[in-house]
Design a protein around this motif. Structure first.
Motif, PDB file in Angstrom:
ATOM      1  N   TYR A 170      -6.653   5.483   2.982  1.00 11.73           N
ATOM      2  CA  TYR A 170      -5.348   4.913   3.331  1.00 11.73           C
ATOM      3  C   TYR A 170      -4.812   5.557   4.611  1.00 11.73           C
ATOM      4  O   TYR A 170      -4.343   4.861   5.530  1.00 11.73           O
ATOM      5  N   ALA A 223       0.829  -1.206   0.000  1.00 10.65           N
ATOM      6  CA  ALA A 223       0.000   0.000   0.000  1.00 10.65           C
ATOM      7  C   ALA A 223       0.863   1.256   0.000  1.00 10.65           C
ATOM      8  O   ALA A 223       0.547   2.235  -0.691  1.00 10.65           O
ATOM      9  N   LEU A 239      -5.407   0.780  -4.187  1.00  4.70           N
ATOM     10  CA  LEU A 239      -5.171   1.172  -2.795  1.00  4.70           C
ATOM     11  C   LEU A 239      -6.387   0.865  -1.933  1.00  4.70           C
ATOM     12  O   LEU A 239      -6.251   0.418  -0.782  1.00  4.70           O
TER      13      LEU A 239
END
Length: 350
Positions: free
Chosen positions: A44, A8, A334
């Protein structure tokens, strides 16, 4: 074992470089492309508890704030979806007030089709009168649901649910349960009738988030849950042996498309987490992940992402769309990694 956090970080790192002038990767714009990118970045930062990511997005919004008032179209709504979390992160009431203004435009002024769906409008010099696209669910309805949660306004929540249901009714194929890319309200048909993978991904990944945001503010009809479950099971039936989906899913000879595959796999995990899907379906997402990670280059670039795609004139035309790096491709990848991390954290009780 795939290192989710490390992967990620690489995908995110590729997204925040300077890509001035590159349509697919330039973050300094106000449209659906950077919109999907910043939505994924915000998620994220929250999932991996990286405050510097949230601070960077606050700075990004301030740099691009003037652009946010330039265009009132569906695709330009997408970046506003980070305003609710930015409001909570910064305490700045500007994000609250701007969210309300954009939501009011959607409810009172945005063009609608005769069925009441938001007409899909774009920033480019192009018009699609009375056309309904699956893309709208992610680009605009998600924002409306988040604004409903931020403000507590039941009207926004009810509209988000209604738009989700209208789009599902108009686009869902009765034979396969998956979605067509678009619906033309004038001609009452699905135009080229393409079961385009990324169109399905926008709804697969978007609906669980929308439902989560409006919970307690508006009733969720059983029809929406049933349609979503049918959609996801239908999508899994089209997953190829290598774990991915072809760019038009019922054409296995067409090229595998990474962004749509990531979005569908993300939707599976989100649907399970919401309680709308059986945990048994996680196996399909698990098969997609390694196939997608193989497409992530050393610098974090996800390859095999098809370019911007309106409803094409034929099914065959979708297979001719060129592939190149994009913020929405990076973003959907993501989001999938975020979903795996969230599932892991939940399992570990974190």
């Amino acid at each position: 074992m795939i290192p989710i956090a490390e992967t990620a970080a690489r995908v995110y790192g590729y997204m925040v470089q300077d890509y001035s002038g590159q349509w697919g990767m330039d973050r300094e714009a106000w449209d659906w492309v950077p919109g999907v990118g910043v939505i994924a970045m915000m998620e994220y930062g929250e999932t991996f508890r990286r405050r510097e990511v949230l601070d960077d997005l606050h700075e990004w919004e301030q740099r691009n704030r003037a652009k946010s008032a330039e265009l009132k179209v569906i695709n330009a709504i997408a970046p506003f979806a980070i305003y609710a979390p930015l409001c909570r992160h910064t305490g700045d009431t500007y994000y609250y007030e701007s969210s309300v203004r954009a939501a009011e435009w959607l409810l009172r002024e945005a063009p609608r089709t005769r069925e009441g769906a938001f007409e899909h409008t774009v920033t480019e010099e192009a018009q699609f009168p009375e056309q309904v696209w699956a893309d709208t669910v992610f680009m605009a309805v998600l924002f409306l649901a988040r604004t409903a949660r931020l403000t507590g306004h039941a009207e926004y929540a009810k509209e988000a649910v209604e738009q989700s249901l209208i789009h599902m009714r108009l686009l869902q194929d009765k034979e396969t349960d998956v979605l067509f890319h678009g619906w033309n309200c004038i001609t009452s048909d699905h135009m080229s009738a393409a079961r385009w993978t990324r169109a399905n991904a926008w709804v697969a990944a978007g609906i669980p988030e929308i439902v989560s945001e409006v919970g307690g503010l508006a009733p969720i009809p059983d029809e929406l849950r049933i349609r979503y479950e049918r959609l996801m099971k239908g999508l899994i039936r089209y997953q190829q042996q290598d774990g991915l989906w072809s760019t038009v899913m019922d054409h296995p000879d067409y090229y595998r498309e990474a962004s749509g595959s990531a979005g569908i796999a993300c939707g599976i995990l989100r649907g399970i987490r919401s309680g709308w899907l059986s945990s048994e379906l996680a196996e399909a997402a698990g098969r997609a992940l390694p196939a997608l990670v193989e497409r992530i280059e050393a610098d974090g670039c996800l390859s095999g992402v098809s370019g911007g795609t309106p409803v094409m004139e034929s099914v065959e035309a979708y297979n001719r769309i060129a592939c190149y790096p994009t913020l929405y491709g990076q973003g959907l990848m993501l989001m999938l990694l975020n979903a795996f991390e969230a599932a892991k954290a939940e399992e570990e009780g974190r």
